[in-house]
Design an enzyme around this catalytic site. Structure first.
Site, PDB file in Angstrom:
ATOM      1  NE  ARG A 209     -46.979 -81.875  29.108  1.00 58.15           N
ATOM      2  CZ  ARG A 209     -47.545 -80.972  28.301  1.00 58.15           C
ATOM      3  NH1 ARG A 209     -47.886 -79.796  28.796  1.00 58.15           N
ATOM      4  NH2 ARG A 209     -47.780 -81.247  27.035  1.00 58.15           N
TER       5      ARG A 209
ATOM      6  CD  GLU B 150     -46.133 -78.719  24.953  1.00 62.38           C
ATOM      7  OE1 GLU B 150     -45.815 -79.328  23.920  1.00 62.38           O
ATOM      8  OE2 GLU B 150     -47.303 -78.529  25.297  1.00 62.38           O
TER       9      GLU B 150
ATOM     10  CG  HIS C  51     -32.030 -93.461  53.847  1.00 62.88           C
ATOM     11  ND1 HIS C  51     -31.346 -92.719  52.906  1.00 62.88           N
ATOM     12  CD2 HIS C  51     -32.706 -92.563  54.608  1.00 62.88           C
ATOM     13  CE1 HIS C  51     -31.600 -91.437  53.082  1.00 62.88           C
ATOM     14  NE2 HIS C  51     -32.422 -91.312  54.115  1.00 62.88           N
TER      15      HIS C  51
END
Length: 660
Positions: A619, A434, A104
């Site tokens: 989540r 969701e 990189h």
């Protein structure tokens, strides 16, 4: 040691040469076909591979299962990536027992992402370098194996810095590749708190905004000088390119963009002045500044501008269906803050947007999307960007009214999507976190995470699958019909005007609003199944800024993308959210108007949501697409969001009958 190499550009060529010199056996090379719109000043990996007798491929999607299988058959011991432009999936990275390594062009963790060479010059850095790091699922985030620093000279431009980076990369690989081959490397984890990430640049990012300081504009010129597309400006409608410049500490009262002199060609800036040393009018030839001034018809006092004079552009028309909702009203506020948007909105109420009703660029109709189909079709045709934000998005409704959720969230929105296809309008569609359901990944990734839901007899998943199917329909329309789209997935956005306390009284609200109602009424805070479920809470201002950048769509970077918008640093359980909210409530100046805290109460999800409910334990979003496409990252701490949300709702309560 057998290796498979992913490579492009000069760095790809020198990486391949370094591997061969170090005695690696290259089984195959994966590269890209050249973009005909890109000036190819760099070496060809494909040509080098052919000359060396190495199989070379340029698939559109190297992560396709067929290519994963073919790479697996090569049985690489190690994988290397040298300026390959696509993320390589984890399935490929795991094929090499010794791991995968990427070269990189920056001093990681600084300048992760695209175009670090150009970005360090744009930002006026005085040092950069090259880094060899282990590859992981997140771009440029793996442990550092080796790093070499180089100084950026004041007269460096993009091409000279590119040559310096190539020289440094050769040195670094020459020193490091033998150690990797013999398993003798020391790895240092990157410091995430120091990480910065930048997206790819396009020619449209390089126009000169004369109100900025001359030093900033000079850095822009350096960053995109030939063979890059150059920095540009306009004289009236005539575009010209600036190839080289100098900063003058010229004290002038002239307006930014004014020509101070033509020999030398000196332009007033927000601070100081910029001398245009060489430039080019339109598609003509490169010439020195005073000749350029003559060619463009410039005299002292002439004005330059960042956009063509005749393109005082028509305001972009944005149609927001569900404009009175949480996202809709905050987005309207953000759009109207600028002077180039016209907002058209429809909703069944107007309480949250009453502050905009007299704004000359806001047009509102009160109505229902299931009834006002003709109005909607007309305005889809009339507007440039469509955001269908109407949906039932409260968990209790998924089990209480699953058919209504399907009818509104899927059927009504599908009709709007088809209008966008019919009239070839850009759609920005609200997917949802969701859709990931019970995915077990540590970070939910838009492009790789599986979308996992429960059985049919658990109706709580009807919202998730309705949204997921619409995502897939939109994607298919993009592929087959050319629909211009972006899908965004909010992760637990919070802030003022999220639902209201009346909605919370009937259980039809999101978590924080329900908890605030409990505090206001002196009822126990209910922790569903103990409240251990973790979520990543995102301030509405952070979310709206990301959504605004999607609408802006600089360089069309958001087209065809799925973008999570969330704050992975603001992870907390519902129980922790309740505790933080309680602490803020107890310190609030209006606290004495409300009843004593009634405590926490653990309840089963089936008794609260109904028997068809299932929850998910965590989540957490990957936000690499947001970094890449939007140059965005969330900034606002969760405690600040809680304090402001609580304050907003407490000040909406009628205190006349509250104890003092």
């Amino acid at each position: 040691m057998k290796t498979v190499v992913f490579a492009y550009h000069d760095m790809g060529c020198l990486g391949i040469e370094a591997l061969l010199a170090a005695g690696y056996e290259i089984s195959a090379i994966f590269t890209h076909t050249d973009n005909p719109g890109e000036k190819a000043f760099y070496g060809s990996v494909a040509r080098l591979a052919a000359e060396r007798g190495i199989p070379v491929y340029a698939p559109d999607d190297v992560n396709h299962p067929l290519w994963v299988e073919r790479i697996a058959q090569l049985s690489p011991d190690v994988i290397f990536s040298f300026y390959y432009r696509h993320l390589i999936c984890d399935e490929i990275l795991q094929l090499a027992p010794a791991g995968a390594f990427n070269l990189h062009g920056s001093l990681l963790p600084k300048y992760r992402g695209r175009a670090p060479l150009n970005w360090v010059l744009v930002n006026g850095e005085t040092e950069t370098g090259v880094t060899l790091h282990r590859m992981v699922k997140r771009a440029d985030a793996g442990a550092i194996v080796a790093q070499l620093r180089i100084a950026i000279a004041p007269d460096d431009i993009a091409i000279t810095l590119h040559h310096k980076l190539c020289h440094a990369a050769r040195q670094l690989l020459e020193q490091t590749l033998p150690a990797i081959k013999h398993g003798n490397i020391l790895e240092i984890a990157q410091r995430e708190n120091e990480a910065t990430c930048f997206g790819r640049r396009t020619p449209d990012d390089s126009f000169l905004e004369w109100h900025k300081p001359a030093s900033v504009l000079h850095n822009m010129v350096r960053a995109v000088a030939d063979p890059w597309p150059g920095a540009f400006s306009y004289v009236g409608n005539q575009k010209f390119t600036v190839w080289s410049s100098r900063v003058h500490p010229h004290a002038s009262k002239a307006q930014p963009g004014s020509v101070i002199s033509v020999a030398p060609l000196l332009i007033a800036c927000g601070d100081g002045a910029l001398e245009i040393v060489t430039g080019q009018a339109g598609d003509g030839i490169t010439m020195q500044g005073s000749q350029l001034a003559q060619t463009l018809g410039l005299v002292q006092g002439s004005r330059l501008n960042s956009q063509p004079a005749c393109t005082a552009r028509r305001r972009t028309r944005v149609l927001i269906l569900g404009v009175n909702g949480f996202i809709g009203n905050h987005l309207t506020e953000r759009l109207l803050r600028e002077d180039h948007y016209e907002v058209y909105g429809l909703d069944i109420g107007s309480d949250a947007i009453s502050r905009f009703l007299n704004h000359p660029h806001f047009h509102f109709v009160e109505g229902d999307i299931s009834i006002h189909s003709e109005w909607i079709e007309y305005h889809v045709k009339k507007c440039d960007v469509v955001l269908p934000l109407v949906a039932i998005a409260t968990p209790i409704e998924y089990t209480r009214n699953p058919l209504r959720v399907f009818e509104l969230d899927f059927e009504e929105n599908l009709r709007i999507i088809r209008y966008c296809v019919k009239y070839r309008k850009r759609i920005i569609f609200p997917s949802t976190s969701e859709v990931y359901g019970m995915c077990s990944d540590k970070y939910f990734d838009e492009d790789h995470s599986n979308l996992i839901v429960g059985p049919v007899n658990k109706p709580r998943w009807i919202y998730s699958v309705s949204k997921q199917l619409l995502d897939r329909v939109i994607w298919a329309y993009g592929e087959k019909e050319g629909l211009q789209f972006t899908l965004f997935r909010p992760f637990n956005w919070m802030g003022p005007r999220l639902d209201n306390l009346n909605a919370a009284r009937i259980g039809s609200s999101r978590a924080i609003t329900q908890l605030i109602l409990n505090l206001v009424e002196g009822s126990p805070i209910k922790l569903i199944d103990g409240g251990k479920q973790k979520r990543c809470f995102t301030d509405i201002r952070d979310g709206i800024e990301a959504l605004y950048r999607i609408i802006e769509n600089a360089g069309n970077r958001c087209d065809g993308e799925i973008i999570n918008i969330g704050n992975p640093e603001n992870e907390a359980s519902i129980e922790e959210l309740g505790e933080m909210l309680l602490a803020s409530f107890e310190k609030h100046p209006l606290r004495h108007h409300f009843p004593p805290f009634a405590g926490f109460r653990v309840v089963e999800s089936s008794s609260y949501y109904g028997k068809g409910y299932q929850d998910v334990e965590h989540r957490k979003p990957s936000i690499r697409n947001a970094h890449r496409c939007l140059d965005w990252e969330p900034k606002i701490d969760m405690q600040e969001t809680i304090d402001e949300t609580l304050d907003f709702f407490l000040r909406t309560v009628d205190l006349t009958d509250k104890p003092s």
